[in-house]
Design an enzyme around this catalytic site. Structure first.
Site: not given
Ligand code: 3PG
Length: 209
Positions: A42, A46, A69, A129
């Protein structure tokens, strides 16, 4: 297409969440993930490099690459144009979900509460999610939410690592877990593909135990 993507995610049960600053890193990153036994990612919107990175990874036929995102309809369109096979959002945005439905692309909106799960159900979705998973109460919270929503499946993400992914994947309602730990920022920055492969392989091995 909806079916294939869901099956790929359900089969791998792991979804690396990538924050990539340089699209040139996408190809070696794909190689490192494939070498670790995990041909999916994924790529999050960002960073400005996201669409180009998706394009580079989508060129690899064995990679199931999606966009993360995704906050706007415009980002949905850019992601799909770049070859993304699925869309993930941190929360529930009706316009984003509707655009994905119109384009027939699987979408996994974030849900942290029963109300947000009902919004996803109303939109015709079956998988959300669960974000941020650890901070929201982890596997125990998913178990409680799954009780009334028997048909819903979850992709918990946020604070998941190889050490705790087993608690999530033990739940029948958990489709897969997501996270950045296999593709951590420092590894991408240092082009440490060997460590990406090592962490990926460790997670894949943990899943199959
Ligand atoms: C996401 O966008 O899914 C999170 O930033 C992932 O979280 P993590 O960095 O704790 O794995």
């Amino acid at each position: 297409a909806v079916h294939d993507t869901e099956q790929t995610i359900a089969r791998n049960r792991l979804l690396p969440v990538v924050v990539i600053d340089d699209a040139a890193a996408a190809e070696p990153l794909a190689d490192a993930l494939i070498a670790g036994g995990l041909p999916c990612a994924e790529i999050t919107f960002r960073t400005a490099a996201a669409a180009d990175a998706i394009k580079a990874m989508a060129a690899r036929s064995e990679m199931a690459v999606g966009a993360g995102t995704v906050l706007t309809v415009e980002q949905v369109d850019r992601a799909v144009d770049a070859g993304a096979k699925f869309v993930v959002s941190p929360g529930f945005a009706p316009a984003v979900v509707q655009r994905c439905r119109d384009l027939n692309i699987p979408v996994y909106p974030g849900a942290a509460t029963a109300t947000e799960i009902q919004m996803a159900l109303d939109a015709g979705l079956g998988t959300v999610k669960f974000f941020p998973a650890e901070q929201l109460g982890g596997a125990a919270m998913i178990k409680a939410l799954a009780a009334p929503f028997r048909q819903v499946t979850f992709i918990p993400t946020g604070g998941v690592t190889t050490d705790n992914l087993g608690e999530y994947l033990a739940l029948p309602s958990v489709l897969a877990v997501g996270g950045t730990w296999m593709v951590a920022a420092d590894l991408l920055k240092n082009r440490d593909w060997a460590e990406v492969t090592r962490r990926t392989r460790a997670a894949v091995e943990r899943v199959s135990r």
